[in-house]
Design an enzyme around this catalytic site. Sequence first.
Site, PDB file in Angstrom:
ATOM      1  N   GLY A 256       0.815  -1.212   0.000  1.00  0.00           N
ATOM      2  CA  GLY A 256       0.000   0.000   0.000  1.00  0.00           C
ATOM      3  C   GLY A 256       0.848   1.262   0.000  1.00  0.00           C
ATOM      4  O   GLY A 256       0.497   2.259  -0.635  1.00  0.00           O
ATOM      5  N   ASP A 257       1.987   1.213   0.696  1.00  0.00           N
ATOM      6  CA  ASP A 257       2.893   2.363   0.705  1.00  0.00           C
ATOM      7  C   ASP A 257       3.520   2.569  -0.672  1.00  0.00           C
ATOM      8  O   ASP A 257       3.665   3.698  -1.142  1.00  0.00           O
ATOM      9  CB  ASP A 257       3.985   2.153   1.756  1.00  0.00           C
ATOM     10  CG  ASP A 257       3.415   2.002   3.156  1.00  0.00           C
ATOM     11  OD1 ASP A 257       2.664   2.889   3.584  1.00  0.00           O
ATOM     12  OD2 ASP A 257       3.705   0.997   3.816  1.00  0.00           O
ATOM     13  N   ARG A 258       3.897   1.445  -1.320  1.00  0.00           N
ATOM     14  CA  ARG A 258       4.452   1.535  -2.673  1.00  0.00           C
ATOM     15  C   ARG A 258       3.419   2.119  -3.644  1.00  0.00           C
ATOM     16  O   ARG A 258       3.752   2.937  -4.505  1.00  0.00           O
ATOM     17  CB  ARG A 258       4.884   0.151  -3.136  1.00  0.00           C
ATOM     18  CG  ARG A 258       5.377   0.049  -4.563  1.00  0.00           C
ATOM     19  CD  ARG A 258       6.760   0.642  -4.715  1.00  0.00           C
ATOM     20  NE  ARG A 258       6.745   2.048  -5.058  1.00  0.00           N
ATOM     21  CZ  ARG A 258       7.840   2.798  -5.177  1.00  0.00           C
ATOM     22  NH1 ARG A 258       9.021   2.270  -4.929  1.00  0.00           N
ATOM     23  NH2 ARG A 258       7.745   4.059  -5.499  1.00  0.00           N
TER      24      ARG A 258
END
Length: 469
Positions: A256-258
């Site tokens: 999700g951060d990527r």
Amino acid sequence: MRIVVVGDVMLDVDLSGEATRLSPDAPVPVVDVSGVKRRAGGAGLVARMLAEDGWPVTLVTVLGDDDAGRQLEAHLAGVRLVSGPSGHPSPVKTRVRAGSHPVVRFDQGCGKAPVPEASPAMLRAVEQAGVIIVADYGRGLAENPQLRDLLARLAGSVPIIWDPHPSGPQPVPGVAVVTPNLAEASKAAGAYANLQDTATQDPAARAGRILMEHWQSRAVLVTKGEQGAVLLQQGSDSAQAVPAPRVEAGDPCGAGDRLAASLAVHLLAGRELGEAARLAVHDAADFLASGGVSALPDPAGPTAAAPKPPNQAAGRLRTSEPLLLARAVRDNGGTVVATGGCFDLLHAGHVRSLAAARELGDCLIVCLNSDDSVRRLKGPERPIISQQDRAELLLAMECVDAVMVFDEDTPEAALERLRPDIWVKGGDYKGARLPEADLVEKWGGRCLTVPYHPARSTTGLADALAKVS
């Protein structure tokens, strides 16, 4: 223009080892820890990903005045950090893994935290953004009223990507896109409407539509793991499915951060949201296929590998994400070179061919057959080395800049996404037209061969090893 990440940070600790016995005190596994890795998590992970990709990034956050807070500062080396005091202990999340399997996670300092202050320097840093990511991890920063007022004012002129948290506040009105996963979206939407009657509609689309209305965002991108995502946009009656490429990935941490980081890059480049979402979903899949957070370097560790010296065209844009690397090199006037294969047992022939391929341009991306692909091509006894280990060995080579794992029998689908300027094969194809030539020439690319070394092959090496085993 600068990307500003606003949000909560935490110290992530991974303890890894092997579990071969049970404890005599209780029927629980005993993990013999062989490795400890620490990294900045939450908003810190988003900022680090962007910094390692060469993008100018500022992290606006708060830090605790303790040992974990000081470790976080060290692990954020390379990121422009604008922080204030949190007034409470730094959160630490520790995961224990036996082999590739998580055993337990224990959290310290992760209880409900008071809303921290936003200093004038923090607010000024947000005002300088070309695009903003709000990485809310439920620690209170996204609830700060001054910060929320500023974000609401900027929403009309600056793209804001809001990654929400179940324990955090709802996004400010007018943000460009909110990115909950399906579980988060369903829980949040359930507070506004009954989601039981979804037999004729994708639950993700239904939840996204409800949230877009109540949050007053311009779009909602509901992520669904390996099934991709669903994009809802104001002014459109239909939901846009965003499929994800099939990859083998053991640990989804950081995907999700990527995705949020990639969305920011693509929106900053001027791409429309639908295209940015499609590329970001693929970037997240590539991130997991390349090893996920376990493959990220440790800037604070004493044994961290020094980054490879970048070439002039690529600048600081070397990255483990092949699609981002290709776009960055191309945007800087460089030449993208790609090659492919199984690379099951690396030998001198591989090394020479890869080094020769790297000399043809400004970066070299290796399209690597997945384990399933190798089995279909080579038989049930192959591969000898797993795809994650093969990718790691390739990335350790000075001449290889990124690895893209693909699951098909041929690299055409990977090439269609990557679109290299030069596609390289070994010289055993000399005199014959390469199978990928028609595809590569569609976007103006070229196919070239490099010298082939017939006395050196994976099959020959495997046979020799079998004789001495």
